[in-house]
Design a protein around this motif. Structure first.
Motif, PDB file in Angstrom:
ATOM      1  N   PRO A 155       1.032  -1.530  -0.135  1.00 40.39           N
ATOM      2  CA  PRO A 155       0.125  -0.143   0.168  1.00 40.39           C
ATOM      3  C   PRO A 155       0.813   1.215  -0.046  1.00 40.39           C
ATOM      4  N   PRO A 156       0.529   2.694  -0.823  1.00 37.10           N
ATOM      5  CA  PRO A 156       1.534   3.430  -0.694  1.00 37.10           C
ATOM      6  C   PRO A 156       1.021   4.233   0.790  1.00 37.10           C
ATOM      7  N   LEU A 157       2.022   4.768   1.051  1.00 33.38           N
ATOM      8  CA  LEU A 157       2.867   4.730   2.840  1.00 33.38           C
ATOM      9  C   LEU A 157       1.984   6.661   2.881  1.00 33.38           C
ATOM     10  N   HIS A 158       2.086   6.870   2.091  1.00 33.18           N
ATOM     11  CA  HIS A 158       1.370   8.194   1.558  1.00 33.18           C
ATOM     12  C   HIS A 158       0.882   8.338   0.370  1.00 33.18           C
ATOM     13  N   GLN A 159       0.180   9.774   0.631  1.00 33.93           N
ATOM     14  CA  GLN A 159      -0.186  10.202  -0.794  1.00 33.93           C
ATOM     15  C   GLN A 159       0.847  10.987  -1.635  1.00 33.93           C
ATOM     16  N   GLY A 160       1.450  10.042  -1.855  1.00 35.98           N
ATOM     17  CA  GLY A 160       2.770  10.848  -2.759  1.00 35.98           C
ATOM     18  C   GLY A 160       3.049  10.044  -3.920  1.00 35.98           C
ATOM     19  N   LEU A 161       4.225  10.103  -3.909  1.00 39.50           N
ATOM     20  CA  LEU A 161       4.770   9.262  -6.114  1.00 39.50           C
ATOM     21  C   LEU A 161       4.231   7.984  -5.842  1.00 39.50           C
ATOM     22  N   ALA A 162       4.147   6.901  -4.902  1.00 34.58           N
ATOM     23  CA  ALA A 162       4.149   5.725  -4.616  1.00 34.58           C
ATOM     24  C   ALA A 162       2.644   5.672  -5.183  1.00 34.58           C
TER      25      ALA A 162
END
Length: 239
Positions: A155-162
């Motif tokens: 899962p994405p760690l935060h709402q960033g690049l990933a």
């Protein structure tokens, strides 16, 4: 082809045609990361060959310098951030995430970068001495399959690049590049270690952070590249 150019623009500092990309096109360019890795690998191998005509150490130095410059040290930045954050992991998760978000480089980050560069330099020299220059073309390609797998797995760690990449990567993309990796392994058997390295990094990121981020992708690419270099040299010595 547009996705390939966008991937080159993001992953390298190479001159490319100007293209207009919206959010969706930028995210979809991740499917072309392994192809961009082939370009990087070709340049690294070329520098290793030219320098190796004089001395293996010079070839290794030229290859490493080009490797860092052509990528703009993009992935080394992620490695240093993860190293600094790892130093805060003994406190609590909030402290770890705070250090990860800090743009400053700490002592552990500096050490991680130095060790990574030294490791690549020594292993590049060993690869040149063992006449494995052609194999260098394929290592950055293999390492850049990792972000596709980590994007689907973690899962994405935060709402960033990933998070931006997550919606664009499809299982078919990984299948296509996995077949390409398997085919390349006929030429360079050490590449068979790549899936194990990717699984190890995904497991470690999930265990320490709980999700993937741009830094996690960058650090993973660096470590998989170094792991493949080591595997390449070991296999050559055993054969």
């Amino acid at each position: 082809m547009k996705g390939f150019i966008i991937a080159l623009q993001f992953l390298t500092r190479l001159p490319t045609p100007r293209v207009t990309a919206d959010e969706a096109a930028f995210a979809a360019s991740m499917r072309w990361f392994p192809a961009a890795g082939l370009v990087i690998g070709g340049l690294v191998a070329g520098a290793a060959w030219v320098g190796g005509l004089v001395d293996p150490w010079i070839g290794a130095l030229l290859a490493l310098a080009l490797w860092v410059s052509v990528t703009g040290a993009l992935h080394l930045d992620g490695l240093s951030d993860l190293a600094d954050a790892g130093g805060a992991a003994h406190k609590d998760r909030e402290r770890l995430l705070a250090v990860l978000a800090d743009p400053h480089v700490g002592s552990l980050g500096v050490v991680a970068i130095v060790l990574q560069l030294v490791a690549k330099l020594v292993l590049l020299r060993a690869a040149i001495e063992a006449h494995l220059i052609f194999a260098l073309i394929l290592l950055p390609f293999a390492a850049r399959i990792g972000p596709l797998a980590w994007t689907l797995w973690l899962p994405p760690l935060h709402q960033g690049l990933a998070a931006r990449f997550r919606a664009a990567v499809r299982p078919i993309d990984i299948m296509v590049w996995a077949v390409a990796l398997l085919a390349a392994s006929w030429l360079v058997p050490a590449l068979l270690v790549a899936p194990l390295l990717m699984l190890w990094w995904g497991w470690r990121i999930r265990r320490t952070l709980g999700g993937i981020s741009g830094d996690g992708h960058g650090a993973g690419i660096e470590l998989v590249e170094t792991g493949l270099l080591l595997a390449l040299v070991i296999v050559a010595r055993i054969a």
